[in-house]
Scaffold this motif. Structure first.
Motif, PDB file in Angstrom:
ATOM      1  N   GLY A 188       0.821  -1.204   0.000  1.00 45.44           N
ATOM      2  CA  GLY A 188       0.000   0.000   0.000  1.00 45.44           C
ATOM      3  C   GLY A 188       0.854   1.253   0.000  1.00 45.44           C
ATOM      4  O   GLY A 188       1.365   1.679  -1.035  1.00 45.44           O
ATOM      5  N   SER A 189       1.039   1.840   1.191  1.00 44.03           N
ATOM      6  CA  SER A 189       1.773   3.098   1.315  1.00 44.03           C
ATOM      7  C   SER A 189       3.192   3.008   0.764  1.00 44.03           C
ATOM      8  O   SER A 189       3.643   3.885   0.013  1.00 44.03           O
ATOM      9  CB  SER A 189       1.816   3.525   2.788  1.00 44.03           C
ATOM     10  N   ASP A 190       3.912   1.937   1.108  1.00 41.20           N
ATOM     11  CA  ASP A 190       5.292   1.813   0.638  1.00 41.20           C
ATOM     12  C   ASP A 190       5.367   1.701  -0.877  1.00 41.20           C
ATOM     13  O   ASP A 190       6.308   2.207  -1.503  1.00 41.20           O
ATOM     14  CB  ASP A 190       5.967   0.590   1.272  1.00 41.20           C
ATOM     15  N   GLU A 191       4.385   1.039  -1.477  1.00 42.59           N
ATOM     16  CA  GLU A 191       4.407   0.879  -2.932  1.00 42.59           C
ATOM     17  C   GLU A 191       4.108   2.204  -3.635  1.00 42.59           C
ATOM     18  O   GLU A 191       4.691   2.514  -4.683  1.00 42.59           O
ATOM     19  CB  GLU A 191       3.402  -0.193  -3.356  1.00 42.59           C
ATOM     20  N   VAL A 192       3.211   2.987  -3.060  1.00 41.10           N
ATOM     21  CA  VAL A 192       2.940   4.323  -3.592  1.00 41.10           C
ATOM     22  C   VAL A 192       4.212   5.162  -3.554  1.00 41.10           C
ATOM     23  O   VAL A 192       4.579   5.844  -4.527  1.00 41.10           O
ATOM     24  CB  VAL A 192       1.815   5.011  -2.794  1.00 41.10           C
ATOM     25  N   ASN A 193       4.917   5.102  -2.421  1.00 42.83           N
ATOM     26  CA  ASN A 193       6.166   5.854  -2.279  1.00 42.83           C
ATOM     27  C   ASN A 193       7.221   5.368  -3.269  1.00 42.83           C
ATOM     28  O   ASN A 193       7.973   6.165  -3.829  1.00 42.83           O
ATOM     29  CB  ASN A 193       6.687   5.736  -0.846  1.00 42.83           C
ATOM     30  N   ALA A 194       7.265   4.056  -3.474  1.00 42.91           N
ATOM     31  CA  ALA A 194       8.244   3.479  -4.406  1.00 42.91           C
ATOM     32  C   ALA A 194       8.059   4.025  -5.819  1.00 42.91           C
ATOM     33  O   ALA A 194       9.037   4.293  -6.531  1.00 42.91           O
ATOM     34  CB  ALA A 194       8.136   1.960  -4.402  1.00 42.91           C
ATOM     35  N   LYS A 195       6.821   4.195  -6.227  1.00 43.73           N
ATOM     36  CA  LYS A 195       6.552   4.708  -7.577  1.00 43.73           C
ATOM     37  C   LYS A 195       7.020   6.159  -7.713  1.00 43.73           C
ATOM     38  O   LYS A 195       7.480   6.575  -8.786  1.00 43.73           O
ATOM     39  CB  LYS A 195       5.058   4.572  -7.891  1.00 43.73           C
ATOM     40  N   VAL A 196       6.907   6.931  -6.623  1.00 42.85           N
ATOM     41  CA  VAL A 196       7.418   8.305  -6.649  1.00 42.85           C
ATOM     42  C   VAL A 196       8.934   8.290  -6.792  1.00 42.85           C
ATOM     43  O   VAL A 196       9.513   9.028  -7.604  1.00 42.85           O
ATOM     44  CB  VAL A 196       7.004   9.062  -5.366  1.00 42.85           C
ATOM     45  N   VAL A 197       9.597   7.439  -6.015  1.00 43.59           N
ATOM     46  CA  VAL A 197      11.056   7.353  -6.057  1.00 43.59           C
ATOM     47  C   VAL A 197      11.532   6.947  -7.450  1.00 43.59           C
ATOM     48  O   VAL A 197      12.517   7.487  -7.969  1.00 43.59           O
ATOM     49  CB  VAL A 197      11.564   6.355  -4.998  1.00 43.59           C
ATOM     50  N   GLU A 198      10.823   6.011  -8.066  1.00 44.34           N
ATOM     51  CA  GLU A 198      11.225   5.519  -9.388  1.00 44.34           C
ATOM     52  C   GLU A 198      11.281   6.633 -10.428  1.00 44.34           C
ATOM     53  O   GLU A 198      12.126   6.603 -11.337  1.00 44.34           O
ATOM     54  CB  GLU A 198      10.265   4.423  -9.841  1.00 44.34           C
ATOM     55  N   THR A 199      10.433   7.638 -10.296  1.00 43.31           N
ATOM     56  CA  THR A 199      10.413   8.736 -11.266  1.00 43.31           C
ATOM     57  C   THR A 199      11.675   9.587 -11.202  1.00 43.31           C
ATOM     58  O   THR A 199      11.924  10.384 -12.106  1.00 43.31           O
ATOM     59  CB  THR A 199       9.193   9.653 -11.052  1.00 43.31           C
ATOM     60  N   THR A 200      12.456   9.435 -10.123  1.00 46.54           N
ATOM     61  CA  THR A 200      13.650  10.275  -9.962  1.00 46.54           C
ATOM     62  C   THR A 200      14.933   9.580 -10.414  1.00 46.54           C
ATOM     63  O   THR A 200      16.010  10.176 -10.347  1.00 46.54           O
ATOM     64  CB  THR A 200      13.819  10.703  -8.490  1.00 46.54           C
ATOM     65  N   MET A 201      14.854   8.344 -10.878  1.00 45.37           N
ATOM     66  CA  MET A 201      16.052   7.556 -11.194  1.00 45.37           C
ATOM     67  C   MET A 201      16.969   8.259 -12.186  1.00 45.37           C
ATOM     68  O   MET A 201      18.196   8.269 -12.022  1.00 45.37           O
ATOM     69  CB  MET A 201      15.653   6.180 -11.739  1.00 45.37           C
ATOM     70  N   ASN A 202      16.407   8.859 -13.221  1.00 44.50           N
ATOM     71  CA  ASN A 202      17.237   9.473 -14.261  1.00 44.50           C
ATOM     72  C   ASN A 202      17.893  10.777 -13.803  1.00 44.50           C
ATOM     73  O   ASN A 202      18.705  11.355 -14.548  1.00 44.50           O
ATOM     74  CB  ASN A 202      16.411   9.723 -15.517  1.00 44.50           C
ATOM     75  N   ASN A 203      17.564  11.231 -12.605  1.00 47.08           N
ATOM     76  CA  ASN A 203      18.245  12.408 -12.043  1.00 47.08           C
ATOM     77  C   ASN A 203      19.565  12.041 -11.399  1.00 47.08           C
ATOM     78  O   ASN A 203      20.336  12.923 -11.008  1.00 47.08           O
ATOM     79  CB  ASN A 203      17.346  13.096 -11.019  1.00 47.08           C
ATOM     80  N   ALA A 204      19.837  10.739 -11.255  1.00 48.31           N
ATOM     81  CA  ALA A 204      21.042  10.278 -10.573  1.00 48.31           C
ATOM     82  C   ALA A 204      22.269  10.379 -11.470  1.00 48.31           C
ATOM     83  O   ALA A 204      22.174  10.293 -12.694  1.00 48.31           O
ATOM     84  CB  ALA A 204      20.862   8.843 -10.095  1.00 48.31           C
TER      85      ALA A 204
END
Length: 210
Positions: A188-204
């Motif tokens: 639930g909550s952790d998976e929602v957060n994971a999807k937000v984090v995934e959007t930032t991968m190309n900023n690394a």
């Protein structure tokens, strides 16, 4: 395009190279979804960076208190990007980058009590390597947008999602949640957060494909 690294040994070698070729304090921002292995990576690096005078500064110390989360009606979303003092964390990293003349104190979050303890950690003035890890270090809004500019490099951990969720489940149960609640939180909550984090991968700057 981010540089790809495939082992933690390569990550250590890269960090040592950065340190040897830089007279300034090195700050590495380590990002990953919940359960990606950020703590495992930072533990390995710290164990092998004794002579480099390294320290870990976790983002999690800037969790809002349970009292405030209840008041803001965000308790069921604890861990989301807007349940942290993002500006406070950003200012801490900015000071760590610019101030090598003072010891700098920071809060540390404890999962067993689900709260942070103020000024429990310290970056000593002679510290040369600072590792900081968290989910939202590469987010470009909601108060997180300045954080990346203070890093020497930012690293994003990419691992299999099924393995990551297994780790999250096990961690939740270890800290006292029932298997049913652990499953609900992980998916639930952790998976929602994971999807937000995934959007930032190309900023690394670097992707650790572990």
């Amino acid at each position: 395009m981010p540089i790809i690294i495939n082992t933690i040994e390569e990550a250590l070698k890269r960090l040592r190279s950065l340190n040897e070729n830089n007279n300034q304090r090195i700050i590495i921002g380590i990002v990953g979804k919940p359960g990606a292995g950020k703590s495992t990576l930072t533990s390995y690096l710290l164990e092998n960076l004794v002579k480099e005078k390294a320290v870990l500064v976790p983002m999690d110390g800037y969790h809002l208190s349970n009292k405030l989360l209840e008041e803001y009606e965000k308790a069921d979303r604890k861990g989301a990007y807007d349940t942290f003092d993002a500006r406070g964390y950003s200012e801490l990293i900015k000071r760590i980058k610019s101030d090598s003349d003072s010891d700098i104190y920071f809060p540390i979050f404890h999962r067993e009590i689900e709260e942070s303890i103020v000024a429990e950690g310290v970056v000593l003035k002679e510290c040369k390597v600072v590792l900081t890890e968290g989910n939202y270090l590469l987010l470009d809004n909601h108060g997180w947008q300045d954080v990346k500019s203070f890093f020497t490099e930012s690293w994003y951990i990419q691992i299999d999602d099924d393995l990551r969720r297994e780790r999250l489940m096990a961690r939740s149960i270890r800290y006292g949640r029932s298997p049913e609640i652990a499953y609900k939180w992980t998916h639930g909550s952790d998976e929602v957060n994971a999807k937000v984090v995934e959007t930032t991968m190309n900023n690394a700057d670097v992707i650790l494909a572990l």
